[in-house]
Design an enzyme around this catalytic site. Structure first.
Site, PDB file in Angstrom:
ATOM      1  CB  ILE A 159       3.617   9.141  10.133  1.00 18.74           C
ATOM      2  CG1 ILE A 159       4.357  10.113   9.370  1.00 18.74           C
ATOM      3  CG2 ILE A 159       2.286   9.038   9.614  1.00 18.74           C
ATOM      4  CD1 ILE A 159       5.936  10.200   9.681  1.00 18.74           C
TER       5      ILE A 159
ATOM      6  CB  SER B 266      -7.659   7.993  16.312  1.00 19.30           C
ATOM      7  OG  SER B 266      -6.991   6.906  17.365  1.00 19.30           O
ATOM      8  NE  ARG B 267      -8.395   1.658  14.279  1.00 14.33           N
ATOM      9  CZ  ARG B 267      -7.646   0.647  13.872  1.00 14.33           C
ATOM     10  NH1 ARG B 267      -8.062  -0.425  13.558  1.00 14.33           N
ATOM     11  NH2 ARG B 267      -6.102   0.837  14.099  1.00 14.33           N
TER      12      ARG B 267
ATOM     13  CE  LYS C 178       5.886   6.206   2.235  1.00 16.11           C
ATOM     14  NZ  LYS C 178       6.599   5.405   3.454  1.00 16.11           N
TER      15      LYS C 178
ATOM     16  CG  ASP D  53       6.497   1.929   4.595  1.00 17.41           C
ATOM     17  OD1 ASP D  53       5.355   2.565   4.345  1.00 17.41           O
ATOM     18  OD2 ASP D  53       7.081   2.333   5.380  1.00 17.41           O
TER      19      ASP D  53
HETATM   20  P1  NAP Z   1       1.183   3.466  12.324  1.00 22.55           P
HETATM   21  O1  NAP Z   1       2.010   3.863  13.657  1.00 22.55           O
HETATM   22  O2  NAP Z   1       0.980   1.899  12.248  1.00 22.55           O
HETATM   23  O3  NAP Z   1      -0.241   4.337  12.416  1.00 22.55           O
HETATM   24  C1  NAP Z   1      -1.121   4.160  11.526  1.00 22.55           C
HETATM   25  C2  NAP Z   1      -2.445   4.397  12.315  1.00 22.55           C
HETATM   26  O4  NAP Z   1      -3.711   4.123  11.374  1.00 22.55           O
HETATM   27  C3  NAP Z   1      -2.932   3.413  13.385  1.00 22.55           C
HETATM   28  O5  NAP Z   1      -2.254   3.934  14.596  1.00 22.55           O
HETATM   29  C4  NAP Z   1      -4.212   3.459  13.443  1.00 22.55           C
HETATM   30  O6  NAP Z   1      -4.714   4.662  14.177  1.00 22.55           O
HETATM   31  C5  NAP Z   1      -4.511   3.575  12.086  1.00 22.55           C
HETATM   32  N1  NAP Z   1      -4.893   2.232  11.709  1.00 22.55           N
HETATM   33  C6  NAP Z   1      -4.304   1.161  11.423  1.00 22.55           C
HETATM   34  N2  NAP Z   1      -4.826   0.186  10.870  1.00 22.55           N
HETATM   35  C7  NAP Z   1      -6.026   0.495  10.566  1.00 22.55           C
HETATM   36  C8  NAP Z   1      -7.184   0.362   9.918  1.00 22.55           C
HETATM   37  N3  NAP Z   1      -7.236  -1.041   9.604  1.00 22.55           N
HETATM   38  N4  NAP Z   1      -8.236   0.970   9.787  1.00 22.55           N
HETATM   39  C9  NAP Z   1      -8.300   2.068  10.205  1.00 22.55           C
HETATM   40  N5  NAP Z   1      -7.075   2.613  10.756  1.00 22.55           N
HETATM   41  C10 NAP Z   1      -6.162   2.004  10.977  1.00 22.55           C
HETATM   42  O7  NAP Z   1       1.733   3.693  10.995  1.00 22.55           O
HETATM   43  P2  NAP Z   1       2.495   5.083  10.539  1.00 22.55           P
HETATM   44  O8  NAP Z   1       3.983   4.722  10.659  1.00 22.55           O
HETATM   45  O9  NAP Z   1       2.094   6.122  11.137  1.00 22.55           O
HETATM   46  O10 NAP Z   1       2.197   5.012   9.024  1.00 22.55           O
HETATM   47  C11 NAP Z   1       1.284   5.541   8.469  1.00 22.55           C
HETATM   48  C12 NAP Z   1       1.364   5.803   7.060  1.00 22.55           C
HETATM   49  O11 NAP Z   1       2.399   7.127   6.972  1.00 22.55           O
HETATM   50  C13 NAP Z   1       2.085   4.929   6.129  1.00 22.55           C
HETATM   51  O12 NAP Z   1       1.426   4.795   4.850  1.00 22.55           O
HETATM   52  C14 NAP Z   1       3.446   5.142   5.959  1.00 22.55           C
HETATM   53  O13 NAP Z   1       4.152   4.476   4.928  1.00 22.55           O
HETATM   54  C15 NAP Z   1       3.638   6.586   6.365  1.00 22.55           C
HETATM   55  N6  NAP Z   1       4.653   7.192   6.545  1.00 22.55           N
HETATM   56  C16 NAP Z   1       5.475   6.795   8.133  1.00 22.55           C
HETATM   57  C17 NAP Z   1       6.427   7.211   8.376  1.00 22.55           C
HETATM   58  C18 NAP Z   1       7.340   6.678   9.670  1.00 22.55           C
HETATM   59  O14 NAP Z   1       8.546   6.746   9.626  1.00 22.55           O
HETATM   60  N7  NAP Z   1       6.473   5.980  10.452  1.00 22.55           N
HETATM   61  C19 NAP Z   1       7.096   8.210   7.610  1.00 22.55           C
HETATM   62  C20 NAP Z   1       6.451   8.587   6.334  1.00 22.55           C
HETATM   63  C21 NAP Z   1       5.155   8.172   6.056  1.00 22.55           C
HETATM   64  P3  NAP Z   1      -5.670   4.601  15.333  1.00 22.55           P
HETATM   65  O15 NAP Z   1      -5.294   3.770  16.360  1.00 22.55           O
HETATM   66  O16 NAP Z   1      -5.268   5.931  15.678  1.00 22.55           O
HETATM   67  O17 NAP Z   1      -7.070   4.132  14.742  1.00 22.55           O
END
Ligand code: NAP
Length: 308
Positions: free
Chosen positions: A14, A36-37, A90, A168
């Site tokens: 996101i 970011s890691r 969110k 989610d």
């Molecule tokens: P994602 O691709 O898994 O990204 C989340 C990022 O958070 C990871 O790339 C990692 O970043 C970091 N992370 C993961 N586990 C962690 C941990 N244990 N400790 C610290 N950092 C951690 O997920 P995403 O889709 O972007 O979703 C993130 C949030 O945005 C969620 O709440 C989701 O509901 C919301 N969201 C997502 C979407 C969608 O379509 N994907 C749409 C709207 C909202 P680093 O590798 O950079 O550390």
């Protein structure tokens, strides 16, 4: 006025797909660092953790938390204690109760806490809210069905406790409903299907009612093959209303009233900048409370194990 200096924490899907372009399109906000890691945009200072960024990074005014909900509370508390404004992706947290102390900390420190519900910024949602204001709602039917393998590939945190599973995406529908329906509503019964090897549901069927007894039924599915569906159909005293494509299109009696416009995340960052300028917070936990109710009241069934 100089722009708000922003850091992103969590550079995942996101952050890349939506936050970066929206920040670039917002004159009053400038991205100056990333926690970011793994990654950061080319040339952008990167720190392993938010704490490191706050201690050793460039001066910032605000943080956008794009990490999974399970780790966000601690990051938000750290950022607020350091005197930063905070935008929460969110859902705002992994529990309902963790949000109030964050809101209190923001108020104590004179900072903005913004629980962003991106679907509320979809172009047809505000027109739908205006149209439904003061109307009689006879029934509501929600179908929120998508393929988790397409939209969240490999995101194991979604299937860990606190990751919400099918809620989610489903919470986006609830964020729209709690915004556009003229009367509050509450859960009466639910069924949640948990894959045998996972900690969160892959499907949910929910029956709500509003105080007047009108039924609000919702079906959430995370294994939808074929066309993806993010639709809300409302029967009203002025005929049927359909909000489709996740809030991008509004039709009354089949006649299109509103459609594609501004991007959701442009609206989110305009709102964040405005809240900061006015020195106020915007923290609504109503959609998360409905999800918590579903986990509390829902009957659990066991579904086939889920693997990517
Ligand atoms: P994602 O691709 O898994 O990204 C989340 C990022 O958070 C990871 O790339 C990692 O970043 C970091 N992370 C993961 N586990 C962690 C941990 N244990 N400790 C610290 N950092 C951690 O997920 P995403 O889709 O972007 O979703 C993130 C949030 O945005 C969620 O709440 C989701 O509901 C919301 N969201 C997502 C979407 C969608 O379509 N994907 C749409 C709207 C909202 P680093 O590798 O950079 O550390």
């Amino acid at each position: 006025m100089s722009p708000i200096r922003l850091a992103i924490a969590g550079f995942g899907k996101i952050a890349r797909d939506q936050h970066l372009p929206a920040i670039a399109a917002t004159d009053s906000i400038e991205l100056v660092a990333v926690a970011s890691r793994n990654a950061a945009p080319d040339g952008m200072p990167r720190f392993e953790t938010l704490a490191e960024l706050l201690a050793h990074g460039p001066q910032i005014d605000a943080v956008a938390l794009c990490t999974p909900p399970q780790v966000r509370r601690e990051q938000a508390a750290t950022a607020l204690a350091a005197g930063k404004h905070v935008l929460l992706e969110k859902p705002p947290g992994a529990t309902v109760s963790e949000i109030a102390p964050l809101a209190a900390a923001a108020q104590r420190n004179g900072k903005t806490l913004f629980a962003a519900w991106h679907s509320r910024f979809a172009p047809a949602v505000e027109p739908a809210r205006e149209l439904l204001s003061g109307r009689e709602i006879r029934s509501v039917r929600v179908e929120w069905k998508e393929d988790v393998r397409v939209w969240h590939p490999g995101q194991d945190w979604i299937f860990e406790p606190g990751g919400l599973g099918v809620f989610d995406p489903g919470i986006n529908a609830l964020s729209i409903l709690t915004h556009i329906l003229p009367r509050p509503f509450f859960l009466r019964e639910a069924t949640l299907a948990f894959p045998a090897n996972r900690g969160t549901p892959v499907a949910a069927s929910l029956a709500f009612s509003d105080a007047g007894g009108s039924p609000i039924l919702a079906d959430f599915d995370f294994l939808q093959a074929g066309p993806q569906t993010w639709d809300i159909a409302v029967e009203t005293d002025i005929g049927p209303l359909t909000l489709s494509a996740g809030g991008a299109r509004l039709a009354q009696d089949g006649r299109l009233l509103a459609t594609e416009g501004k991007r959701e995340y442009d609206g989110i960052y305009a709102r964040f900048a405005d809240l900061i300028a006015r020195g106020v917070s915007d923290v609504d936990v109503a959609p998360l409370a409905h999800v918590a109710d579903a986990f509390m009241l829902g009957r659990r069934t066991v579904a086939a194990p889920f693997d990517w």
